[in-house]
Write a protein that holds these residues in place. Structure first.
Motif, PDB file in Angstrom:
ATOM      1  N   ASP A  68       0.809  -1.220   0.000  1.00  0.00           N
ATOM      2  CA  ASP A  68       0.000   0.000   0.000  1.00  0.00           C
ATOM      3  C   ASP A  68       0.845   1.274   0.000  1.00  0.00           C
ATOM      4  OD1 ASP A  68      -2.356  -1.524   0.151  1.00  0.00           O
ATOM      5  OD2 ASP A  68      -2.120  -1.727   2.317  1.00  0.00           O
ATOM      6  N   GLN A  69       2.137   1.111  -0.239  1.00  0.00           N
ATOM      7  CA  GLN A  69       3.020   2.292  -0.234  1.00  0.00           C
ATOM      8  C   GLN A  69       2.512   3.364  -1.201  1.00  0.00           C
ATOM      9  OE1 GLN A  69       7.400   1.961  -0.252  1.00  0.00           O
ATOM     10  NE2 GLN A  69       7.400   3.029  -2.204  1.00  0.00           N
ATOM     11  N   LYS A  70       2.513   4.614  -0.685  1.00  0.00           N
ATOM     12  CA  LYS A  70       2.163   5.759  -1.541  1.00  0.00           C
ATOM     13  C   LYS A  70       3.234   6.826  -1.369  1.00  0.00           C
ATOM     14  CE  LYS A  70      -2.741   5.797  -2.342  1.00  0.00           C
ATOM     15  NZ  LYS A  70      -3.059   4.572  -1.554  1.00  0.00           N
TER      16      LYS A  70
ATOM     17  N   THR B 186      -0.951  16.307   0.077  1.00  0.00           N
ATOM     18  CA  THR B 186      -0.960  15.106   0.936  1.00  0.00           C
ATOM     19  C   THR B 186      -2.127  15.115   1.921  1.00  0.00           C
ATOM     20  OG1 THR B 186       0.624  16.216   2.396  1.00  0.00           O
ATOM     21  CG2 THR B 186       1.524  14.666   0.814  1.00  0.00           C
TER      22      THR B 186
ATOM     23  N   ILE C 271      -3.533  11.573   2.913  1.00  0.00           N
ATOM     24  CA  ILE C 271      -2.606  10.434   2.869  1.00  0.00           C
ATOM     25  C   ILE C 271      -2.645   9.659   4.192  1.00  0.00           C
ATOM     26  CG2 ILE C 271      -0.475  11.567   3.696  1.00  0.00           C
ATOM     27  CD1 ILE C 271       0.807  10.199   1.088  1.00  0.00           C
TER      28      ILE C 271
ATOM     29  N   GLU D  40       7.754   0.924  -7.137  1.00  0.00           N
ATOM     30  CA  GLU D  40       6.495   1.207  -7.848  1.00  0.00           C
ATOM     31  C   GLU D  40       6.564   0.736  -9.296  1.00  0.00           C
ATOM     32  OE1 GLU D  40       5.878   5.514  -6.460  1.00  0.00           O
ATOM     33  OE2 GLU D  40       7.473   4.490  -5.407  1.00  0.00           O
TER      34      GLU D  40
END
Ligand code: SAH
Length: 247
Positions: free
Chosen positions: A203-205, A218, A221, A243
């Motif tokens: 789920d890294q953003k 952000t 976030i 990514e």
């Protein structure tokens, strides 16, 4: 009396757990854990292992630190192998030092098992090297918890004028104040900033912006998230392997 292993759980990706951490987790009679980046780690415990949750949820403390210290101690009186599992590295803003001290004062044996800290690994998974030849010769890991407007701030803001990398942990709620403060000490409003949420997990953003627009970008976030300020953020254009490999 048992022995307590103050153990780093790593930042999220379960494969970033150390072999030593895995060994004590498999051997544990009880695991005392926070809100972990990756709860799947608990599945590595042997059957019959007790689990004690002492974490924080959305900034709300389930248990005050004094009670956590006492809980660890009481479990050491009861069990042989006590694992105190903490996100990232236990000594990087994890209050691991306080927990170790509490045990020391009560003659309980302990070991520290370092973990991979989010401060370095979340940037790495975002394609941001915290140091880079010709760009940043050092990096700092700074608490973002303290308001930059605090009169008695212990943070040496005036030293942040260089291009050395600054990683703020626990700072998302103070991001407006942090970015204003950095502009106030002389950084350009278009100086690069990245915010990394749930780093090293699926789920890294990552949101890249400038001191001027990062707050706007952000807004929604999710946490946990950290802030990277520095020219190194620009390297991400080429280096964002994680990514790119997931897309
Ligand atoms: N001991 C931990 C840090 C504890 S302070 C470590 O070494 O990583 C908690 C802060 O760490 C959070 O507020 C957030 O800023 C950061 N953090 C922890 N895990 C993270 C992750 N997977 N991605 C981004 N930031 C993270």
């Amino acid at each position: 009396m048992g022995k307590v292993y103050l153990t780093g759980a790593g930042p999220g990706d379960i494969e970033l757990l150390t072999l030593k951490a895995l060994r004590v987790i498999e051997d544990a009679d009880v695991i005392i854990y926070d809100r972990l980046a990756n709860p799947d780690i608990l599945e590595k415990a042997k059957s019959g292992c007790e689990f004690v949750y002492v974490g924080k949820e959305d900034g709300r403390h389930i248990m005050p630190q004094d009670d956590i210290n006492e809980t660890i101690y009481q479990n050491a009186l009861k069990y042989k192998t006590v694992v105190r599992l903490k996100g990232g590295d236990p000594f990087v803003f994890g209050r691991g030092g306080e927990e170790a001290n509490y045990l020391y004062e009560r003659d309980v044996k302990f070991e520290i098992i370092p973990g991979i800290t989010s401060a370095v690994s979340a940037p790495a998974y975002a394609g941001i090297p915290v140091t880079h030849r010709g760009v940043a010769v050092s990096f700092r890991v700074v608490t973002g918890h303290e308001s930059p407007n605090k009169k008695t701030s212990q943070i040496p803001w005036d030293n942040f004028k260089t291009d050395d990398t600054i990683v703020f942990l626990m700072g998302l709620h103070n991001l407006p104040k942090i970015s204003n403060k950095l502009i106030e000490i002389g950084k350009s409003p278009d100086y690069p900033v990245a915010v990394i949420s749930k780093g090293t997990t699926k789920d890294q953003k990552v949101v890249v912006g400038t001191l001027e627009n990062i707050v706007e970008k952000t807004k929604d976030i999710p946490t946990p998230a950290l802030i990277v300020v520095g020219r190194v953020v620009e390297l991400r254009n080429q280096l964002k392997w994680f990514e790119d490999s997931n897309s």
